[in-house]
Scaffold this active site. Structure first.
Site, mmCIF file in Angstrom:
data_model
loop_
_atom_site.group_PDB
_atom_site.id
_atom_site.type_symbol
_atom_site.label_atom_id
_atom_site.label_comp_id
_atom_site.label_asym_id
_atom_site.label_seq_id
_atom_site.Cartn_x
_atom_site.Cartn_y
_atom_site.Cartn_z
ATOM 1 N N LYS A 36 27.097 -24.260 90.963
ATOM 2 C CA LYS A 36 27.884 -23.176 90.348
ATOM 3 C C LYS A 36 27.422 -21.827 90.895
ATOM 4 O O LYS A 36 26.352 -21.732 91.504
ATOM 5 C CB LYS A 36 27.721 -23.233 88.834
ATOM 6 N N TYR A 270 17.687 9.560 93.368
ATOM 7 C CA TYR A 270 18.266 10.080 92.116
ATOM 8 C C TYR A 270 17.248 10.078 90.990
ATOM 9 O O TYR A 270 16.490 9.116 90.826
ATOM 10 C CB TYR A 270 19.423 9.187 91.657
HETATM 11 C C1 LIG Z 1 23.196 -24.392 85.272
HETATM 12 C C2 LIG Z 1 23.065 -25.671 84.571
HETATM 13 C C3 LIG Z 1 22.144 -26.640 84.983
HETATM 14 C C4 LIG Z 1 21.115 -26.398 86.057
HETATM 15 O O1 LIG Z 1 20.002 -25.762 85.494
HETATM 16 P P1 LIG Z 1 18.700 -25.421 86.379
HETATM 17 O O2 LIG Z 1 17.760 -24.845 85.406
HETATM 18 O O3 LIG Z 1 19.156 -24.432 87.397
HETATM 19 O O4 LIG Z 1 18.249 -26.693 86.993
HETATM 20 C C5 LIG Z 1 22.175 -27.871 84.362
HETATM 21 N N1 LIG Z 1 23.057 -28.119 83.361
HETATM 22 C C6 LIG Z 1 23.930 -27.201 82.931
HETATM 23 C C7 LIG Z 1 24.860 -27.522 81.821
HETATM 24 C C8 LIG Z 1 23.956 -25.942 83.500
HETATM 25 O O5 LIG Z 1 24.817 -25.026 83.047
#
Ligand SMILES: *Cc1c(COP(=O)(O)O)cnc(C)c1O
Length: 385
Positions: A36, A270
């Protein structure tokens, strides 16, 4: 690399593959690779291709668009959508042959109806909320959903899953509370499935990276790994188990675009938030619009010539200013225009890790990586050519 690139990220697909193999071997069950958010900023298409080449059979995405991008790139692996699709996305989701997260009756019914209409059977992963209290149905409601799902035409129960809230701190007893809740649910689900003479066994998965590494009893039939594939720890204090060697996949680079001397006591950028100690400063064309967080102002260091240089003053939209060091000036080795700068990654014998940037910015490595913006070109190395 084009001359115009102000900053670029090198993504080492060899390191990615190495991490996948390390995790896969250590956990001993299939790894659902979480890609993702553009594979945590690494680029979902090349990353997914490399993971599939390394043996991954299922990838997980947060939204339909991410799944569509992977299918358009020719990725044929199973794709798990981690949340219920919107009504307007269901037909396309079926078309893309996704595995659908389900945790509400209304979505289950909608999906079943659309699947039947399309002459398909939709694989679903029933999500149980065991204490994360974000997505998912509570255990009671989830059992109802399970009974309905197995009776519905157009639906195949492909998975049962949950998500852990605090696994990145293995000393927190809540992970075991969640696992106990989940195990109870599985026993009840099993009884329902046996009663129906179901032949197919749903894939049971609960663990994110942290739970997968720290809790053997959380591994079930598969784990869902994200952050560790990319070579970062789930938290700054997470105890990496012996025998797991992870390598950072991404490094972030730029070049010095201006070096100059400023008057003693000058306060660059800034807000004039900090006075220089040394008169010589270097300007680097990266800023918060690229994902170099503004909260790194006066806190982070960058590597130039293998040496650390502190960010002085506020991070701006397109630039940061760093201070050159006395030792360098006195050794006659100056930072020069065009010198390579490492914002995140190794240089010389030193390294600025995503975890270090996270700590300095008051966040987690996940945010450091996923914020690296589209203006930062990704350059892929270590893959098949
Ligand atoms: C993002 C996510 C993961 C992965 O988690 P990590 O800590 O990056 O391994 C697993 N399960 C779900 C439902 C997630 O949203």
């Amino acid at each position: 690399m084009s001359e115009q690139a102000k900053s670029w990220a090198v993504v080492d697909l060899g390191a990615l593959r190495h991490n996948y193999e390390q995790i896969r071997r250590f956990v001993g069950v299939p790894v659902i690779c979480v890609v993702k958010a553009d594979a945590y900023g690494h680029g979902s298409v090349p990353v997914s291709q490399a993971l599939v080449d390394a043996g991954a059979e299922m990838l997980a995405v947060a939204c339909l668009e991410e799944a569509a991008t992977l299918r358009a790139a020719g990725i044929k692996a199973s794709l798990l959508l981690l949340s219920e699709a919107d009504e307007s996305e269901v037909d396309e989701g079926l078309e893309l042959d996704l595995h659908f997260a389900v945790y509400s009756k209304s979505f289950l019914d909608l999906l079943a109806e659309r699947a039947r209409r399309a002459g398909r059977v939709a694989p679903i992963h029933l999500k149980v909320d065991t204490g994360m209290h974000r997505l998912g149905a509570g255990p009671k409601e989830a059992l109802d959903l399970l009974e309905q799902a197995v009776a519905l035409e157009g639906i195949a129960l492909a998975g049962i899953w949950t998500h852990m809230a605090v696994a990145d701190d293995p000393s927190d007893p809540f992970t075991r509370t969640q696992l106990a809740e989940f195990t109870t649910f599985l026993q009840e689900a099993e009884a329902i499935l046996e009663g129906r003479g179901a032949e197919e066994h749903p894939l049971v998965h609960a663990a994110n990276s942290a739970a997968a590494l720290a809790f053997p009893e959380a591994r079930f039939d598969a784990v869902r790994a994200g952050i560790t594939l990319y070579g970062a720890r789930p938290s700054a204090t997470f105890p990496m188990p012996e025998g797991v060697d992870l390598r950072p996949v991404l490094s972030w680079h730029s070049r010095v675009c201006l070096v100059k001397d400023v008057p003693p006591g000058a306060r660059p950028s800034y807000g004039r938030t900090r006075a220089v100690e040394n008169p010589r400063i270097a300007v680097i064309p990266v800023g918060y619009a690229d994902g170099y967080l503004r909260s790194l102002s006066n806190r982070a260091e960058v590597l130039i010539g293998g040496q650390r240089h502190p960010v002085v003053g506020n991070v701006t939209m397109d630039y940061i200013v760093v201070e050159c060091r006395n030792e360098e000036l006195s050794a006659g080795r100056d930072v020069e225009l065009g010198d390579e700068v490492v914002l995140c990654g190794p240089q010389g014998g030193d390294e600025v890790s995503a975890e270090e940037l996270a700590e300095r910015a008051g966040t987690i490595a996940y945010e450091i990586l996923t914020r690296i913006g589209p203006r930062v070109r990704r350059v892929y190395v270590g893959g098949p050519t």
